[in-house]
Design an enzyme around this catalytic site. Structure first.
Site, short mmCIF file in Angstrom:
data_model
loop_
_atom_site.label_atom_id
_atom_site.label_comp_id
_atom_site.label_asym_id
_atom_site.label_seq_id
_atom_site.Cartn_x
_atom_site.Cartn_y
_atom_site.Cartn_z
N GLY A 77 2.14 1.53 -3.46
CA GLY A 77 1.02 1.87 -4.33
C GLY A 77 0.61 3.32 -4.21
CG ASP A 78 0.18 7.10 -1.04
OD1 ASP A 78 -0.87 7.60 -1.48
OD2 ASP A 78 1.03 7.74 -0.40
CB ALA A 79 5.00 6.15 -3.95
CB ALA A 113 -0.94 0.00 1.20
#
Length: 161
Positions: free
Chosen positions: A27-29, A24
């Site tokens: 994935g955020d980046a 996560a």
């Protein structure tokens, strides 16, 4: 979109052993970079770009995006989403917790696809660009329409589910 810094021979089994919070975080980046790349040519300045990007890179919007793409996910992707959504959330208010769990699931999916299948990642990210009305019209599960009429908007409906 290919990985810039990691070796190309990452095994799916290695990725499956990673903690979902790490996926996560990655994935955020990745999603943030995706949104910035989309906005770089459309924004007049950095402040405008930041404002436009943050409209899509936040928990409520990511919860809506996850709802939008969910019917198209395969069984492995759905498993990543389910497991990440069930992670213990940080100390958020009860109303925010549902959105944050959905956003974490969305980010974990993006991180997983970034490490395992960049072509599929491109496809999934493309789906997020479709309008919310397209997602509602094409939704497999029609109960969102019932919830949105009661709740007022899509983000409320997603938070309640």
């Amino acid at each position: 979109m290919s990985r810039l810094f990691l070796p190309t021979d990452i095994k799916t089994t290695d990725v499956n052993d990673l903690p979902l919070r790490n996926l996560a975080h990655l994935g955020d980046a990745v999603f943030h970079l995706f949104e910035r790349e989309r906005e770089i040519l459309q924004s007049a300045n950095a402040k405008q770009m930041h404002n436009r990007v943050t409209m899509r890179v936040n928990a409520e919007k990511q919860a809506v995006l996850l709802f939008q793409i969910a019917p198209r996910l395969n069984s492995v992707e759905n498993d990543i989403v389910r497991r990440a959504r069930n992670l213990k959330a940080a100390n958020y208010r009860k109303g925010e917790q549902a959105s944050y769990r959905q956003a974490t699931a969305f980010e974990a999916l993006v991180g997983y696809l970034y490490l395992t299948d960049t072509q599929r990642l491109k496809e999934v990210l493309h789906w997020t660009l479709e309008t919310a009305s397209d997602a509602i019209n094409g939704a497999v599960n029609g109960n969102l329409l019932d919830q949105t009429s009661e709740a007022g908007d899509i983000s409320d409906a997603v938070s309640e589910s």
